[in-house]
Design a protein around this motif. Structure first.
Motif, PDB file in Angstrom:
ATOM      1  N   CYS A   1       0.819  -1.225   0.000  1.00  0.00           N
ATOM      2  CA  CYS A   1       0.000   0.000   0.000  1.00  0.00           C
ATOM      3  C   CYS A   1       0.849   1.269   0.000  1.00  0.00           C
ATOM      4  CB  CYS A   1      -0.921   0.025   1.221  1.00  0.00           C
ATOM      5  SG  CYS A   1      -2.266  -1.172   1.161  1.00  0.00           S
ATOM      6  N   ALA A   2       2.149   1.136   0.187  1.00  0.00           N
ATOM      7  CA  ALA A   2       3.005   2.321   0.236  1.00  0.00           C
ATOM      8  C   ALA A   2       3.014   3.018  -1.116  1.00  0.00           C
ATOM      9  CB  ALA A   2       4.422   1.934   0.634  1.00  0.00           C
ATOM     10  N   GLY A   3       2.924   4.329  -1.101  1.00  0.00           N
ATOM     11  CA  GLY A   3       2.957   5.072  -2.356  1.00  0.00           C
ATOM     12  C   GLY A   3       2.849   6.562  -2.120  1.00  0.00           C
ATOM     13  N   ILE A   4       3.181   7.328  -3.147  1.00  0.00           N
ATOM     14  CA  ILE A   4       3.069   8.781  -3.087  1.00  0.00           C
ATOM     15  C   ILE A   4       2.315   9.262  -4.313  1.00  0.00           C
ATOM     16  CG2 ILE A   4       5.136   9.133  -1.684  1.00  0.00           C
ATOM     17  CD1 ILE A   4       6.664   9.800  -4.242  1.00  0.00           C
ATOM     18  N   GLY A   5       1.739  10.458  -4.210  1.00  0.00           N
ATOM     19  CA  GLY A   5       0.896  10.963  -5.295  1.00  0.00           C
ATOM     20  C   GLY A   5       1.306  12.326  -5.804  1.00  0.00           C
ATOM     21  N   THR A   6       2.599  12.582  -5.878  1.00  0.00           N
ATOM     22  CA  THR A   6       3.086  13.884  -6.338  1.00  0.00           C
ATOM     23  C   THR A   6       2.571  14.200  -7.742  1.00  0.00           C
ATOM     24  OG1 THR A   6       5.091  13.494  -5.064  1.00  0.00           O
ATOM     25  CG2 THR A   6       5.134  15.302  -6.657  1.00  0.00           C
ATOM     26  N   SER A   7       2.023  15.385  -7.898  1.00  0.00           N
ATOM     27  CA  SER A   7       1.479  15.778  -9.199  1.00  0.00           C
ATOM     28  C   SER A   7       2.340  16.867  -9.844  1.00  0.00           C
ATOM     29  CB  SER A   7       0.041  16.286  -9.047  1.00  0.00           C
ATOM     30  OG  SER A   7       0.008  17.434  -8.213  1.00  0.00           O
ATOM     31  N   GLY A   8       2.141  17.066 -11.119  1.00  0.00           N
ATOM     32  CA  GLY A   8       2.873  18.106 -11.845  1.00  0.00           C
ATOM     33  C   GLY A   8       2.684  17.931 -13.333  1.00  0.00           C
ATOM     34  N   ARG A   9       2.435  19.023 -14.018  1.00  0.00           N
ATOM     35  CA  ARG A   9       2.265  18.968 -15.475  1.00  0.00           C
ATOM     36  C   ARG A   9       3.610  18.717 -16.157  1.00  0.00           C
ATOM     37  NH1 ARG A   9      -2.462  22.017 -17.902  1.00  0.00           N
ATOM     38  NH2 ARG A   9      -3.989  22.142 -16.218  1.00  0.00           N
ATOM     39  N   ILE A  10       3.540  18.100 -17.322  1.00  0.00           N
ATOM     40  CA  ILE A  10       4.761  17.839 -18.088  1.00  0.00           C
ATOM     41  C   ILE A  10       5.474  19.148 -18.398  1.00  0.00           C
ATOM     42  CG2 ILE A  10       5.670  16.887 -20.248  1.00  0.00           C
ATOM     43  CD1 ILE A  10       3.189  15.008 -20.229  1.00  0.00           C
ATOM     44  N   VAL A  11       4.705  20.138 -18.807  1.00  0.00           N
ATOM     45  CA  VAL A  11       5.236  21.486 -19.007  1.00  0.00           C
ATOM     46  C   VAL A  11       4.335  22.443 -18.242  1.00  0.00           C
ATOM     47  CG1 VAL A  11       5.868  23.274 -20.644  1.00  0.00           C
ATOM     48  CG2 VAL A  11       6.095  20.864 -21.292  1.00  0.00           C
ATOM     49  N   GLY A  12       4.864  23.010 -17.166  1.00  0.00           N
ATOM     50  CA  GLY A  12       4.092  23.921 -16.338  1.00  0.00           C
ATOM     51  C   GLY A  12       4.549  25.358 -16.507  1.00  0.00           C
ATOM     52  N   ARG A  13       4.104  26.205 -15.612  1.00  0.00           N
ATOM     53  CA  ARG A  13       4.461  27.626 -15.686  1.00  0.00           C
ATOM     54  C   ARG A  13       5.949  27.849 -15.539  1.00  0.00           C
ATOM     55  NH1 ARG A  13      -0.331  30.207 -11.851  1.00  0.00           N
ATOM     56  NH2 ARG A  13      -2.095  29.718 -13.257  1.00  0.00           N
ATOM     57  N   ASP A  14       6.611  26.934 -14.822  1.00  0.00           N
ATOM     58  CA  ASP A  14       8.047  27.093 -14.602  1.00  0.00           C
ATOM     59  C   ASP A  14       8.887  26.248 -15.553  1.00  0.00           C
ATOM     60  OD1 ASP A  14       7.544  28.838 -12.449  1.00  0.00           O
ATOM     61  OD2 ASP A  14       7.281  27.141 -11.083  1.00  0.00           O
ATOM     62  N   GLY A  15       8.244  25.745 -16.605  1.00  0.00           N
ATOM     63  CA  GLY A  15       8.981  24.939 -17.564  1.00  0.00           C
ATOM     64  C   GLY A  15       8.681  23.455 -17.415  1.00  0.00           C
ATOM     65  N   PRO A  16       9.533  22.601 -17.987  1.00  0.00           N
ATOM     66  CA  PRO A  16       9.279  21.163 -17.951  1.00  0.00           C
ATOM     67  C   PRO A  16       9.357  20.605 -16.530  1.00  0.00           C
ATOM     68  CG  PRO A  16      11.466  21.607 -18.849  1.00  0.00           C
ATOM     69  CD  PRO A  16      10.776  22.927 -18.715  1.00  0.00           C
ATOM     70  N   LEU A  17       8.590  19.567 -16.299  1.00  0.00           N
ATOM     71  CA  LEU A  17       8.585  18.906 -14.994  1.00  0.00           C
ATOM     72  C   LEU A  17       9.996  18.452 -14.637  1.00  0.00           C
ATOM     73  CD1 LEU A  17       6.715  17.706 -12.713  1.00  0.00           C
ATOM     74  CD2 LEU A  17       6.744  15.585 -14.034  1.00  0.00           C
ATOM     75  N   LYS A  18      10.409  18.720 -13.422  1.00  0.00           N
ATOM     76  CA  LYS A  18      11.732  18.299 -12.973  1.00  0.00           C
ATOM     77  C   LYS A  18      11.840  16.775 -13.055  1.00  0.00           C
ATOM     78  CE  LYS A  18      13.071  22.468 -11.802  1.00  0.00           C
ATOM     79  NZ  LYS A  18      14.079  23.185 -12.620  1.00  0.00           N
ATOM     80  N   LEU A  19      12.895  16.304 -13.640  1.00  0.00           N
ATOM     81  CA  LEU A  19      13.049  14.872 -13.839  1.00  0.00           C
ATOM     82  C   LEU A  19      13.110  14.119 -12.516  1.00  0.00           C
ATOM     83  CD1 LEU A  19      13.265  12.698 -15.981  1.00  0.00           C
ATOM     84  CD2 LEU A  19      15.756  12.987 -15.950  1.00  0.00           C
TER      85      LEU A  19
END
Length: 253
Positions: free
Chosen positions: A84-102
């Motif tokens: 059941c362990a997991g995380i749900g970090t979200s983020g657009r591929i290209v957001g206001r600050d540029g591409p999603l941090k790898l």
């Protein structure tokens, strides 16, 4: 398998779906190891249900090995693993600050997908080395995906990819481990009352619940735990991904 007396490991067992599952299994007589990145939460919940709590980073090989070594030493060979362990970090591929941090994408994949595989491989090895039970069954591994694996929303590329990976490894894992009598099943939950969802404003929770066809409410962690119980007991369930979502199909956003 009959649950009473079996050794079980539940990752992410200190909160949410994992905590409900650990408590449910313990109530059925299982000897439960609560594994969680939050050691205090793991130990506190384990104390409440009569299990043992262990700090665990599921994506770390040595950390996972320590959990299964402790479980075997305390309770005997593990017969049930619920990831059941997991995380749900979200983020657009290209957001206001540029591409999603790898590194953001990599972390979600590491915890949700690599972490699930890490614990699966260790559980499978210990189960294969144990004595067979009825019909030569040695254990069952239950992973947690998400309906996002099928209908990932905008802003969920990492989360959807990680859960899609969990779905994708279910059948090959079940096929390979069949020779040792180990079953592999995945649950893909929809929207549930979890710490992540419960932290949203009440009006947002109400809106989310209204989009679920029936019942028009968020899922209860106890309902996830009940499905875990059924999977453990029903020996013919294997290699399957089960949606638990009230017929919800997620919109693009």
């Amino acid at each position: 398998m009959q649950i009473n007396g079996l050794a079980a490991v539940v990752t992410g067992g200190g909160s949410g779906l994992g905590a409900a599952t650990a408590a449910h299994l313990a109530g059925l007589g299982a000897k439960v190891v609560v594994a969680d990145i939050n050691q205090a939460a793991a130990e506190a919940h384990a104390a409440r249900i009569g299990g043992i709590g262990i700090a665990c980073d599921v994506a770390n090989a040595a950390s996972g090995e320590a959990v299964f070594a402790a479980a075997r030493a305390t309770h005997g060979p593990v017969r049930v693993l619920v990831n059941c362990a997991g995380i749900g970090t979200s983020g657009r591929i290209v957001g206001r600050d540029g591409p999603l941090k790898l590194d953001v994408f990599e972390r979600v994949i590491r915890v949700n997908l690599i972490g699930s595989f890490n614990m699966l491989r260790l559980a499978a090895a210990q189960m294969a080395d144990s004595d067979p039970l009825d019909e030569s069954e040695r254990g069952v591994i239950i992973n947690t995906a998400s309906i996002a694996a099928y209908e990932g929303q905008i802003g969920q590329p990492a989360y959807a990819a990680s859960k899609g990976g969990v779905v994708g490894m279910t059948l090959p894992a079940a096929r390979e481990l069949a020779r040792t009598g180990v079953r592999v099943v995945t649950i893909a939950p929809g929207l549930f009352h979890t710490p992540m969802v419960d932290g949203l404003p009440l009006d947002v929770q109400t809106t989310l619940a209204a989009g679920i066809p029936f019942p028009a409410r968020l899922g209860r962690p106890s309902e996830y735990a009940e499905l875990v119980e059924h999977i453990v007991r029903n020996r013919f369930l294997n290699g399957e991904v089960i949606r638990l979502d009230g017929a919800l199909r997620m919109p693009p956003r």
